[in-house]
Scaffold this active site. Sequence first.
Site, PDB file in Angstrom:
ATOM      1  N   GLU A   1       2.371  -6.631   3.171  1.00 61.14           N
ATOM      2  CA  GLU A   1       2.136  -5.309   2.577  1.00 61.14           C
ATOM      3  C   GLU A   1       3.001  -4.196   3.173  1.00 61.14           C
ATOM      4  O   GLU A   1       2.531  -3.106   3.475  1.00 61.14           O
ATOM      5  CB  GLU A   1       0.651  -4.944   2.696  1.00 61.14           C
ATOM      6  CG  GLU A   1      -0.252  -5.957   2.006  1.00 61.14           C
ATOM      7  CD  GLU A   1      -1.736  -5.693   2.221  1.00 61.14           C
ATOM      8  OE1 GLU A   1      -2.089  -4.658   2.828  1.00 61.14           O
ATOM      9  OE2 GLU A   1      -2.551  -6.529   1.798  1.00 61.14           O
TER      10      GLU A   1
ATOM     11  N   GLU B   1      -4.024 -15.110  -2.585  1.00 65.59           N
ATOM     12  CA  GLU B   1      -5.384 -14.597  -2.368  1.00 65.59           C
ATOM     13  C   GLU B   1      -6.098 -14.382  -3.706  1.00 65.59           C
ATOM     14  O   GLU B   1      -6.727 -13.341  -3.926  1.00 65.59           O
ATOM     15  CB  GLU B   1      -5.336 -13.288  -1.560  1.00 65.59           C
ATOM     16  CG  GLU B   1      -4.594 -13.425  -0.241  1.00 65.59           C
ATOM     17  CD  GLU B   1      -4.493 -12.127   0.561  1.00 65.59           C
ATOM     18  OE1 GLU B   1      -5.354 -11.244   0.370  1.00 65.59           O
ATOM     19  OE2 GLU B   1      -3.562 -12.008   1.373  1.00 65.59           O
TER      20      GLU B   1
END
Length: 344
Positions: free
Chosen positions: A143, A264
């Site tokens: 991220e 995820e």
Amino acid sequence: MGVGLYGTSKTNSPIFSKKMRDVIAYQFNSVTFTNLMKADQMLDKAASQANARNGNDMPVLKFDSIVDGLEYCKANNIKMRGHTLVWHVQAPEWFFRTGFNDNGNYVDKNKMEKRMESYIKQMFEFVQYYYPGVVDVWDVVNEAVEITNGSFDASSGWNTRTKYDNNKTNPWYATMGPDYVFKAFRFARKYANKDVKLVYNDFNTFMSQKTNAICNLVKKLKAENLIDGVGLQSYLGPSWPNRNDYKNAIQKFSALGVEIQITELTISVEESNNKFNAQANHYRDVFKIYKDLKKSGVNITSVTVFGLQDHYLFYDNDKTETRLWDRNLKKKQAYNSIMSVLKA
């Protein structure tokens, strides 16, 4: 097919439930710790401070949070995804500060670079020596791309995250600048065994501005042979994102010549009398996208669903309903819909 292992400590990990261990071993060939392999679990504050007092300003790691999972994987021939080496969240502030003290100043770039290398080196040496072949892929950086105005550095060419979560500072950027991402991948490539894959992992990768920024980053990393794949976290809603946008983003990343890994995957529910039937249809449609893309030549090499059980047994008052098994570890409709696609 992989599964995320929830748990914020060893005591609430699914590894300590025989029933969950048995389900995982039968249904999956890969696992990911959702929390237990992150820096706040791995770093030993007292030992690092003692090091600093003795003139050795490198961090000390502890591995107690991950050993049981690694042992389980080794015994059951299951792979583990390394998640994650460098992330601005769940990285304790003291790790970036003088003497490893909470109230110290940020260390300079050169010192933080050495700490980063030491951290990555220790992680790789431990898992590769004691558990060779178990951890076959790492989310090296997590991220690091941002598109919220005021929270990124556009001068890097790929919108390097500077802030997160209501104006908190990204400590990696604050100490090392945008180079922190490249340094992390260089150190990971340096210490990883040659068959270990290195991945950049992010959320909302289907938003066009973010897709483009990640592509710019990946191109730079690929030019140095530092990256093997892009991880798409894939937190999806019943109707968001538009599935064509999601599919197009996967194709755009694939065109860069890297592996695609769904890391995820969760699909939420909308409250209704048949919410789990509707959820099953959404999982079916998404897996059809993966299967069609795979047939078209897109190199999708893994899909991980993030979490095993709704209303997770070892969390107090967990209300999550995105997973493939219910609170009693019975298969939900979503499980059957996925299997129908995979068997077709």
